[in-house]
Design a protein around this motif. Structure first.
Motif, PDB file in Angstrom:
ATOM      1  N   UNK A 178      33.628  70.283  52.948  1.00 50.08           N
ATOM      2  CA  UNK A 178      33.911  71.355  53.899  1.00 50.08           C
ATOM      3  C   UNK A 178      32.628  72.101  54.233  1.00 50.08           C
ATOM      4  N   UNK A 179      32.621  72.758  55.373  1.00 47.88           N
ATOM      5  CA  UNK A 179      31.437  73.499  55.800  1.00 47.88           C
ATOM      6  C   UNK A 179      31.099  74.607  54.803  1.00 47.88           C
ATOM      7  N   UNK A 180      29.803  74.861  54.653  1.00 45.31           N
ATOM      8  CA  UNK A 180      29.308  75.921  53.790  1.00 45.31           C
ATOM      9  C   UNK A 180      28.621  76.984  54.638  1.00 45.31           C
ATOM     10  N   UNK A 181      28.566  78.210  54.122  1.00 50.66           N
ATOM     11  CA  UNK A 181      27.995  79.336  54.852  1.00 50.66           C
ATOM     12  C   UNK A 181      27.059  80.129  53.946  1.00 50.66           C
ATOM     13  N   UNK A 182      25.940  80.635  54.476  1.00 50.79           N
ATOM     14  CA  UNK A 182      25.131  81.583  53.695  1.00 50.79           C
ATOM     15  C   UNK A 182      25.931  82.855  53.426  1.00 50.79           C
ATOM     16  N   UNK A 183      25.669  83.485  52.279  1.00 52.11           N
ATOM     17  CA  UNK A 183      26.430  84.677  51.909  1.00 52.11           C
ATOM     18  C   UNK A 183      25.562  85.636  51.112  1.00 52.11           C
ATOM     19  N   UNK A 184      25.855  86.922  51.231  1.00 49.92           N
ATOM     20  CA  UNK A 184      25.256  87.975  50.412  1.00 49.92           C
ATOM     21  C   UNK A 184      26.382  88.685  49.677  1.00 49.92           C
ATOM     22  N   UNK A 185      26.189  88.917  48.384  1.00 50.37           N
ATOM     23  CA  UNK A 185      27.188  89.607  47.567  1.00 50.37           C
ATOM     24  C   UNK A 185      26.550  90.843  46.949  1.00 50.37           C
ATOM     25  N   UNK A 186      27.208  91.986  47.094  1.00 45.99           N
ATOM     26  CA  UNK A 186      26.819  93.218  46.420  1.00 45.99           C
ATOM     27  C   UNK A 186      27.767  93.443  45.247  1.00 45.99           C
ATOM     28  N   UNK A 187      27.203  93.650  44.089  1.00 47.21           N
ATOM     29  CA  UNK A 187      28.014  93.995  42.927  1.00 47.21           C
ATOM     30  C   UNK A 187      27.522  95.346  42.427  1.00 47.21           C
ATOM     31  N   UNK A 188      28.358  96.365  42.541  1.00 50.38           N
ATOM     32  CA  UNK A 188      27.889  97.699  42.206  1.00 50.38           C
ATOM     33  C   UNK A 188      29.033  98.614  41.804  1.00 50.38           C
ATOM     34  N   UNK A 189      28.711  99.604  41.013  1.00 53.73           N
ATOM     35  CA  UNK A 189      29.643 100.673  40.686  1.00 53.73           C
ATOM     36  C   UNK A 189      28.965 102.027  40.903  1.00 53.73           C
ATOM     37  N   UNK A 190      27.909 102.039  41.697  1.00 55.32           N
ATOM     38  CA  UNK A 190      27.220 103.277  42.061  1.00 55.32           C
ATOM     39  C   UNK A 190      26.882 103.212  43.535  1.00 55.32           C
ATOM     40  N   UNK A 191      27.117 104.313  44.239  1.00 50.87           N
ATOM     41  CA  UNK A 191      26.826 104.312  45.671  1.00 50.87           C
ATOM     42  C   UNK A 191      25.320 104.271  45.903  1.00 50.87           C
ATOM     43  N   UNK A 192      24.882 103.357  46.725  1.00 53.04           N
ATOM     44  CA  UNK A 192      23.485 103.269  47.103  1.00 53.04           C
ATOM     45  C   UNK A 192      23.393 102.337  48.309  1.00 53.04           C
ATOM     46  N   UNK A 193      22.520 102.665  49.250  1.00 52.58           N
ATOM     47  CA  UNK A 193      22.332 101.831  50.434  1.00 52.58           C
ATOM     48  C   UNK A 193      21.154 100.895  50.198  1.00 52.58           C
ATOM     49  N   UNK A 194      21.409  99.607  50.272  1.00 52.78           N
ATOM     50  CA  UNK A 194      20.377  98.609  49.985  1.00 52.78           C
ATOM     51  C   UNK A 194      20.403  97.537  51.064  1.00 52.78           C
ATOM     52  N   UNK A 195      19.514  97.621  52.044  1.00 56.83           N
ATOM     53  CA  UNK A 195      19.543  96.654  53.137  1.00 56.83           C
ATOM     54  C   UNK A 195      19.070  95.262  52.703  1.00 56.83           C
ATOM     55  N   UNK A 196      19.733  94.256  53.226  1.00 53.99           N
ATOM     56  CA  UNK A 196      19.298  92.862  53.103  1.00 53.99           C
ATOM     57  C   UNK A 196      19.178  92.317  54.518  1.00 53.99           C
ATOM     58  N   UNK A 197      18.019  91.741  54.840  1.00 54.42           N
ATOM     59  CA  UNK A 197      17.799  91.206  56.182  1.00 54.42           C
ATOM     60  C   UNK A 197      17.836  89.677  56.160  1.00 54.42           C
ATOM     61  N   UNK A 198      18.337  89.117  57.238  1.00 53.76           N
ATOM     62  CA  UNK A 198      18.406  87.675  57.437  1.00 53.76           C
ATOM     63  C   UNK A 198      17.447  87.275  58.531  1.00 53.76           C
ATOM     64  N   UNK A 199      16.673  86.207  58.297  1.00 57.47           N
ATOM     65  CA  UNK A 199      15.856  85.704  59.388  1.00 57.47           C
ATOM     66  C   UNK A 199      16.626  84.596  60.091  1.00 57.47           C
ATOM     67  N   UNK A 200      16.028  83.944  61.058  1.00 57.72           N
ATOM     68  CA  UNK A 200      16.704  82.890  61.811  1.00 57.72           C
ATOM     69  C   UNK A 200      17.088  81.744  60.890  1.00 57.72           C
ATOM     70  N   UNK A 201      18.269  81.193  61.105  1.00 55.51           N
ATOM     71  CA  UNK A 201      18.691  79.982  60.413  1.00 55.51           C
ATOM     72  C   UNK A 201      18.223  78.788  61.225  1.00 55.51           C
ATOM     73  N   UNK A 202      17.665  77.803  60.546  1.00 55.42           N
ATOM     74  CA  UNK A 202      17.107  76.647  61.231  1.00 55.42           C
ATOM     75  C   UNK A 202      17.760  75.354  60.747  1.00 55.42           C
ATOM     76  N   UNK A 203      17.800  74.382  61.638  1.00 53.16           N
ATOM     77  CA  UNK A 203      18.430  73.082  61.388  1.00 53.16           C
ATOM     78  C   UNK A 203      17.412  71.968  61.558  1.00 53.16           C
ATOM     79  N   UNK A 204      17.527  70.952  60.722  1.00 51.58           N
ATOM     80  CA  UNK A 204      16.628  69.800  60.829  1.00 51.58           C
ATOM     81  C   UNK A 204      17.443  68.519  60.752  1.00 51.58           C
TER      82      UNK A 204
END
Length: 204
Positions: A178-204
């Motif tokens: 089955x198709x797969x997808x990139x993913x980001x998971x946050x695991x936290x029990x304290x409020x905090x803003x933490x940005x994660x940036x994605x660059x371009x996805x490329x295919x070969x």
């Protein structure tokens, strides 16, 4: 340059054959259009929000995830996440990056779904986990690090590069039926803003 990060003896490993072929033949990577974090495929606004389609923010005390809208089913793909901020890494407050099935087909609580459906590279430990088991141990990562992934669906392998370091095998025998997808998971029990940036996805 990316493929040159592999040492000469690494080419002898069959699982690195795809990376060697890329380096030898000069295959070009092509951007996959219209990719970004998908607001329809995240655990809810109580856990994360989008700064824009290429930036994900932790938004509350609850753990959660967001999937990138790029279905990877054949060929090879590469993408990179940048950890813009991470206040303090602990086992209870960490960022994990990797792959997931979608939809999340295992019933149960959120953590059961994450463990069963995803292959996750955890910031705090450096471990890559799937179905609750550690499949490899890599370097820890955090604020300012850029993590590049290469998925080869033919060899069913996922490779990881931290910053400009060497590529390492994160996991093999990935189920690519089955198709797969990139993913980001946050695991936290304290409020905090933490940005994660994605660059371009490329295919070969």
């Amino acid at each position: 340059k990316m493929m040159a990060q592999l040492s000469d003896h690494t080419w002898l490993e069959p699982k690195f054959a795809f990376l060697k072929d890329c380096a030898d033949s000069g295959l070009e990577w092509v951007n996959v259009p219209f990719c970004g974090f998908d607001p329809m495929r995240m655990s809810g606004e109580r856990t994360c929000v989008l700064g824009n389609k290429m930036e994900l923010l932790r938004s509350d005390i609850y753990p959660g995830y967001c999937i990138v809208n790029c279905a990877m089913s054949y060929g090879a793909y590469r993408w990179r996440f940048e950890i813009c901020d991470e206040k303090s890494m602990t086992a209870q407050r960490s960022i994990s990056l990797g792959l997931t099935n979608y939809p999340l087909f295992k019933t149960g609580n959120l953590f059961t779904k994450l463990e069963y459906n995803m292959w996750l590279y955890q910031s705090f430990t450096g471990c890559v986990q799937h179905k609750g088991a550690t499949v490899s141990s890599l370097e820890m990562f955090g604020k300012g690090d850029k993590i590049c992934f290469v998925l080869d669906t033919e060899s069913r392998c996922l490779f990881v590069q931290k910053n400009e370091g060497a590529f390492q095998l994160a996991c093999d025998n990935i189920d690519t039926v089955d198709a797969l997808y990139p993913v980001v998971v946050f695991r936290t029990f304290n409020f905090v803003t933490e940005p994660v940036k994605l660059n371009a996805i490329q295919f070969c």
